[in-house]
Design a protein around this motif. Sequence first.
Motif, PDB file in Angstrom:
ATOM      1  N   UNK A   1       0.846  -1.189   0.000  1.00 49.36           N
ATOM      2  CA  UNK A   1       0.000   0.000   0.000  1.00 49.36           C
ATOM      3  C   UNK A   1       0.881   1.238   0.000  1.00 49.36           C
ATOM      4  N   UNK A   2       0.267   2.374  -0.341  1.00 48.12           N
ATOM      5  CA  UNK A   2       1.040   3.624  -0.367  1.00 48.12           C
ATOM      6  C   UNK A   2       1.515   3.983   1.034  1.00 48.12           C
ATOM      7  N   UNK A   3       0.696   3.616   2.018  1.00 49.87           N
ATOM      8  CA  UNK A   3       1.069   3.877   3.421  1.00 49.87           C
ATOM      9  C   UNK A   3       2.372   3.157   3.769  1.00 49.87           C
ATOM     10  N   UNK A   4       2.348   1.862   3.406  1.00 50.11           N
ATOM     11  CA  UNK A   4       3.545   1.044   3.693  1.00 50.11           C
ATOM     12  C   UNK A   4       4.781   1.618   2.989  1.00 50.11           C
ATOM     13  N   UNK A   5       4.602   1.999   1.754  1.00 50.83           N
ATOM     14  CA  UNK A   5       5.742   2.516   1.000  1.00 50.83           C
ATOM     15  C   UNK A   5       6.279   3.784   1.643  1.00 50.83           C
ATOM     16  N   UNK A   6       5.397   4.652   2.064  1.00 44.37           N
ATOM     17  CA  UNK A   6       5.830   5.892   2.724  1.00 44.37           C
ATOM     18  C   UNK A   6       6.646   5.597   3.973  1.00 44.37           C
ATOM     19  N   UNK A   7       6.098   4.631   4.729  1.00 43.39           N
ATOM     20  CA  UNK A   7       6.780   4.269   5.978  1.00 43.39           C
ATOM     21  C   UNK A   7       8.204   3.754   5.673  1.00 43.39           C
ATOM     22  N   UNK A   8       8.272   2.899   4.638  1.00 44.96           N
ATOM     23  CA  UNK A   8       9.584   2.336   4.276  1.00 44.96           C
ATOM     24  C   UNK A   8      10.576   3.445   3.907  1.00 44.96           C
ATOM     25  N   UNK A   9      10.104   4.414   3.135  1.00 43.71           N
ATOM     26  CA  UNK A   9      10.986   5.512   2.725  1.00 43.71           C
ATOM     27  C   UNK A   9      11.477   6.271   3.953  1.00 43.71           C
ATOM     28  N   UNK A  10      10.542   6.534   4.860  1.00 43.57           N
ATOM     29  CA  UNK A  10      10.909   7.271   6.082  1.00 43.57           C
ATOM     30  C   UNK A  10      11.952   6.493   6.873  1.00 43.57           C
ATOM     31  N   UNK A  11      11.727   5.155   6.942  1.00 41.29           N
ATOM     32  CA  UNK A  11      12.668   4.308   7.687  1.00 41.29           C
ATOM     33  C   UNK A  11      14.066   4.388   7.047  1.00 41.29           C
ATOM     34  N   UNK A  12      14.075   4.340   5.707  1.00 40.73           N
ATOM     35  CA  UNK A  12      15.375   4.379   5.016  1.00 40.73           C
ATOM     36  C   UNK A  12      16.135   5.651   5.387  1.00 40.73           C
ATOM     37  N   UNK A  13      15.413   6.771   5.387  1.00 42.81           N
ATOM     38  CA  UNK A  13      16.062   8.039   5.743  1.00 42.81           C
ATOM     39  C   UNK A  13      16.581   7.997   7.175  1.00 42.81           C
ATOM     40  N   UNK A  14      15.723   7.505   8.052  1.00 47.95           N
ATOM     41  CA  UNK A  14      16.096   7.499   9.470  1.00 47.95           C
ATOM     42  C   UNK A  14      17.293   6.569   9.698  1.00 47.95           C
ATOM     43  N   UNK A  15      17.223   5.402   9.057  1.00 48.52           N
ATOM     44  CA  UNK A  15      18.315   4.438   9.236  1.00 48.52           C
ATOM     45  C   UNK A  15      19.628   5.032   8.725  1.00 48.52           C
ATOM     46  N   UNK A  16      19.522   5.712   7.599  1.00 49.71           N
ATOM     47  CA  UNK A  16      20.718   6.343   7.048  1.00 49.71           C
ATOM     48  C   UNK A  16      21.328   7.339   8.029  1.00 49.71           C
ATOM     49  N   UNK A  17      20.453   8.156   8.590  1.00 50.94           N
ATOM     50  CA  UNK A  17      20.938   9.177   9.526  1.00 50.94           C
ATOM     51  C   UNK A  17      21.556   8.535  10.768  1.00 50.94           C
ATOM     52  N   UNK A  18      20.871   7.500  11.249  1.00 54.66           N
ATOM     53  CA  UNK A  18      21.378   6.828  12.458  1.00 54.66           C
ATOM     54  C   UNK A  18      22.742   6.190  12.187  1.00 54.66           C
ATOM     55  N   UNK A  19      22.858   5.563  11.029  1.00 54.30           N
ATOM     56  CA  UNK A  19      24.132   4.920  10.697  1.00 54.30           C
ATOM     57  C   UNK A  19      25.244   5.956  10.642  1.00 54.30           C
ATOM     58  N   UNK A  20      24.922   7.062  10.005  1.00 50.45           N
ATOM     59  CA  UNK A  20      25.917   8.129   9.919  1.00 50.45           C
ATOM     60  C   UNK A  20      26.372   8.559  11.306  1.00 50.45           C
ATOM     61  N   UNK A  21      25.384   8.745  12.173  1.00 55.62           N
ATOM     62  CA  UNK A  21      25.716   9.186  13.540  1.00 55.62           C
ATOM     63  C   UNK A  21      26.576   8.141  14.246  1.00 55.62           C
ATOM     64  N   UNK A  22      26.181   6.896  14.033  1.00 52.32           N
ATOM     65  CA  UNK A  22      26.918   5.804  14.667  1.00 52.32           C
ATOM     66  C   UNK A  22      28.363   5.765  14.157  1.00 52.32           C
ATOM     67  N   UNK A  23      28.495   5.917  12.859  1.00 52.75           N
ATOM     68  CA  UNK A  23      29.840   5.948  12.264  1.00 52.75           C
ATOM     69  C   UNK A  23      30.660   7.082  12.847  1.00 52.75           C
ATOM     70  N   UNK A  24      30.016   8.231  12.991  1.00 56.43           N
ATOM     71  CA  UNK A  24      30.722   9.380  13.534  1.00 56.43           C
ATOM     72  C   UNK A  24      31.154   9.121  14.968  1.00 56.43           C
ATOM     73  N   UNK A  25      30.231   8.529  15.718  1.00 53.72           N
ATOM     74  CA  UNK A  25      30.531   8.297  17.135  1.00 53.72           C
ATOM     75  C   UNK A  25      31.614   7.241  17.322  1.00 53.72           C
ATOM     76  N   UNK A  26      31.575   6.215  16.465  1.00 54.53           N
ATOM     77  CA  UNK A  26      32.522   5.116  16.660  1.00 54.53           C
ATOM     78  C   UNK A  26      33.780   5.298  15.826  1.00 54.53           C
ATOM     79  N   UNK A  27      33.949   6.467  15.248  1.00 52.37           N
ATOM     80  CA  UNK A  27      35.131   6.759  14.406  1.00 52.37           C
ATOM     81  C   UNK A  27      35.282   5.711  13.334  1.00 52.37           C
ATOM     82  N   UNK A  28      34.160   5.394  12.687  1.00 51.34           N
ATOM     83  CA  UNK A  28      34.139   4.290  11.733  1.00 51.34           C
ATOM     84  C   UNK A  28      35.166   4.466  10.603  1.00 51.34           C
TER      85      UNK A  28
END
Lengths: 420, 624
Positions: A127-154
């Motif tokens: 559904x369009x709802x599901x797709x929207x949610x997935x896109x939002x998750x992708x953005x959030x996951x990306x941001x979190x990973x970046x932060x994690x990389x920054x914090x752990x001196x990846x």
Amino acid sequence: MALIEVQDLKVHFKIQNGWVKAVDGVSFSIDAGETMGLVGESGCGKTTAAYAITQLLPPNGFVKSGFIFFKEPPRTRLLRLDYDQMLKGNPKGREREIATLRARLTGVLGEKHGIEEKIEQAKTKGTSEQMERLAAIAVEAGELTERLHALTYFFDLLGKSKLKDGRLDDFNEEIRKIRWKEISMIFQGAMNAFNPVFRVGDQITEAIQLHEDIDDEKAVKRAKALFSFVGIPEDRITNYPHEFSGGMKQRAMIALALALSPKFIIADEPTTALDVITQDRILFEIRKLQEQLKMAMMIITHDVSVVAEVSDKIAVMYAGRIMEIGRTVQVFKNTAHPYTSGLLGSFPSIEGARHRLISIPGFPPDLVNPPPGCPFHPRCEYAKDDCSKVVPRGIELEPGHIAYCHYAKELQPRLRRLGS
Amino acid sequence: MPVGSDVVIKVTSLKKYFELSRGLFSFEEPVFVKAVDDVNFEIHEGEILGLVGESGCGKTTTGRLLTRLEDPTGGSVFFLGRDIALLESDNLKVFRRNIQMVFQDPYESLNPRTTVLQTIMEPLINHHIGKTYEERVEHVVKALEDAGLAPAREYLSRFPHELSGGQRQRVSIARALVINPRVIVADEPVSMLDVSIRAGVLNLMLDLRDKYNIPYLFITHDIAVARYVSDRLGVMYLGRVVELAETDKVIFEPKHPYTRALLSAVPVPDPEHKHGRIQIKGEIPSATNVPLGCRFRPRCPFSFNECGWEGKDLAAWLLEEENVAAPEHPMKTHIEEIEPSGFSLVIKMKEGGSSNKVLSFIESKVSELKDKMPMFQAVYAVNVVGGSKELVLGTKSIQVPGEYVAKEFLEKLTKSVEFRSRGHPLFGTILDARVSGATVAITVGEENPQKAEGEATKTETTVGFLQDFTKSLVKGGYSEFKGAGKMMVGSGRVTVTCSQAKLTPARVAREAAELVVKELQMNPRSGFYNLLLTPKADKSSVRIRLCCGGKKWEAFAGEAKGLFARMAAEGNMAAMGVEPAEIKEIKGPKESVVVSFVHTIEPPLIDVGGGHMVACYLFKAPAK
């Protein structure tokens, strides 16, 4: 933006009677397409810093602290700087932050998996709802990973191969992929850098074929192209090193360093053993590389005039520390550190009137027991009491021009410099 | 500059050739590395003469010749007017005391097992300076203080490993200074030192010069350093000094193209400095195969027709620029081989190739490129040569009487040793030398009766010198002087008796080849000026090839015959051993095209005004 950033690097060598503090807290950064000259006398740690970057330290070399960030995305870099500011001296805070971020990331990714499974089972497009949610998750996951990389001196190069006691693992797979492919080096004394019993061309194709899966013919073709780029006739790839003159060996060494089109090249005294005319040609070649290939470079040398010829910025090292860093013109014309001034003053030139050279009194310190405070204070004519007690912090005189001297601001107008 | 009395070192046409080892059973001509090839300069009292050049240019060898660490192949070094090659025993020791060397690497030039005191005291002991130990220690302390190591007594018991690089070099300087030398030869004294220490050592050397007025020969590859210390500066290229003048003249008004290129390549410690770059081609040629004419010509950006172009240059042009070896080139089907021979180039034809086509090709290139490339202006002639012919002058062994040997001996003596020049040790000693019969009578004495001291020693030196001289002649292949070693010493008279000798055919051939070059090839009045390939002398003949058309062979044979007959009539014994010319057929391609260039000697180092010496044909001596 910085291609490579070195932060507070400390490399110490273990010897019988203690530790040689060869590199003792060095920080600098080099942008893509920029050349930095690292200048200093012999034994000031400039080559050791280079070997720490390429991770070719001898077995008794220990990385005591510091980070080398190579090809870090700009956002991560900014985040890292933010976190470093925020969590300074608070390792527990950092750990907590890492734990929270990890938990959030797992949560988010779990949700993503759930949604994807549902879509799979329904065998519909979602559904369009599901797709929207997935896109939002992708953005959030990306941001979190970046932060994690920054914090752990990846992105820290050293983090990949540093063993527990600070020694580096030379045979670490990840580093071996990066070394020469991404960061290569022109070694000091090209005279001895080639193996005398193999043809020069074979040594170049070997390096190419180790990193890239291409056949012999293509590799030879590439080697020939490299030779003609650095100005050696193509048919000489079948020669042995002893059949080359000093200048040609140096050119072949440059060709070897360029073989895999690295992003960053370290040139360790590229012209020291060469004659003036050959040196001039090699420097010309280096400038040509810079303009055509837009790679970052670090040139290590003791010769101030060579640096003046080729580099955009310059870092002056003394006793394992950086004394002054800035654009070449800033350092040469608005010298703010007494050591830089002394170094420039002791170089004869063929230009201008002949005036008496002023040598720096004394000699470089023993790096096993470096003097407390500013390492230059025993030889400095402007030294005051606190110079022998407090290690000077960098004073930014102009954007990008930093001098590690307590009195840089006061001394800057008084120091001898070029043209005075 | 007048030759003042303040000349401490005078170097005249100094040469040093090193023979390359060729393996045990090689019978080819020996190959020499011409490390130093005709170097001339003077060092005056209190002067620092800088010598710069790229690695392998012979600057270090020059320094070693000056200190007699090497013996020269030719030419002389005069120290205070005495040829150092002739010094012996006591005189040599005095010389060694007066000339001292500071070496490049202070980490290797000091003995790691001796203390500073022992190191510096050793020359004092060797030369018997100072009577007691305490007195010698005083000398050492003074030298250390002069070298800037104060307080000196603290350093006495230290070993080299306890000193920094700069301090070690100061100890080397103190060791050179301690016996009050008259000259110091410093070979790259600061190149191993750190930048911040280098300036101190350079200043020390300048201060010592000011204090003691000691002249230096300062050898370095770093032009900025040379400029800083030296009063006059010499620039060396491939074994030769190409420019010599006051330092600022060389730096700011360089004349020789090599100096200009060298200076434009020196990096300047100023990021805003802009270079006016002079590019030179290629790399320094091997010192075993020095170019004819001007030795810098193959790399020179300013070369012009007078520089002395040779066959090699045209060969390189044909192969690299014109690319005659490429399959699509029209000449590919005609040309078999290209062979440079001195100032000529022999282009050999293929079977069925047309020499006329090649000839017209070369001629068209010459006329086309004459204005663009100086090399083509220097072409003297292009000819088709019947490649299968050769002119052979047979030589036979001849007996020469003692009289002849004596005459030759006298000529060799006067030519090679200018004992009539003030600088020579035999100056004023040999009053007269003349040939009578098979003996050379040399009168030894003193013109000035007030200075007549010990005539016996004078005859002794003369005899010693003559013996060495004869030995060196025999060693150089002049076997007829073997018998000239008998010397009679009378009062104020030395008589050299020469015995009858045999000239081997090979010796005659060598002599005859030299004559052909001198009298026919390089003599503008000869009909065959520039039209010969280099004559080849072998064991019993001279083989000559002409580079002009077929009809001239007979004329040449006639001219050669006339030349030798004339020389023989003039008493040249070697000419008597040459048989009439014979034209022989030899193996090889039928025809070849020969391009000959004008023969040119190397540009001499001349004064182009105000003591600015340059060895380049672009500059002429000012008209008086």
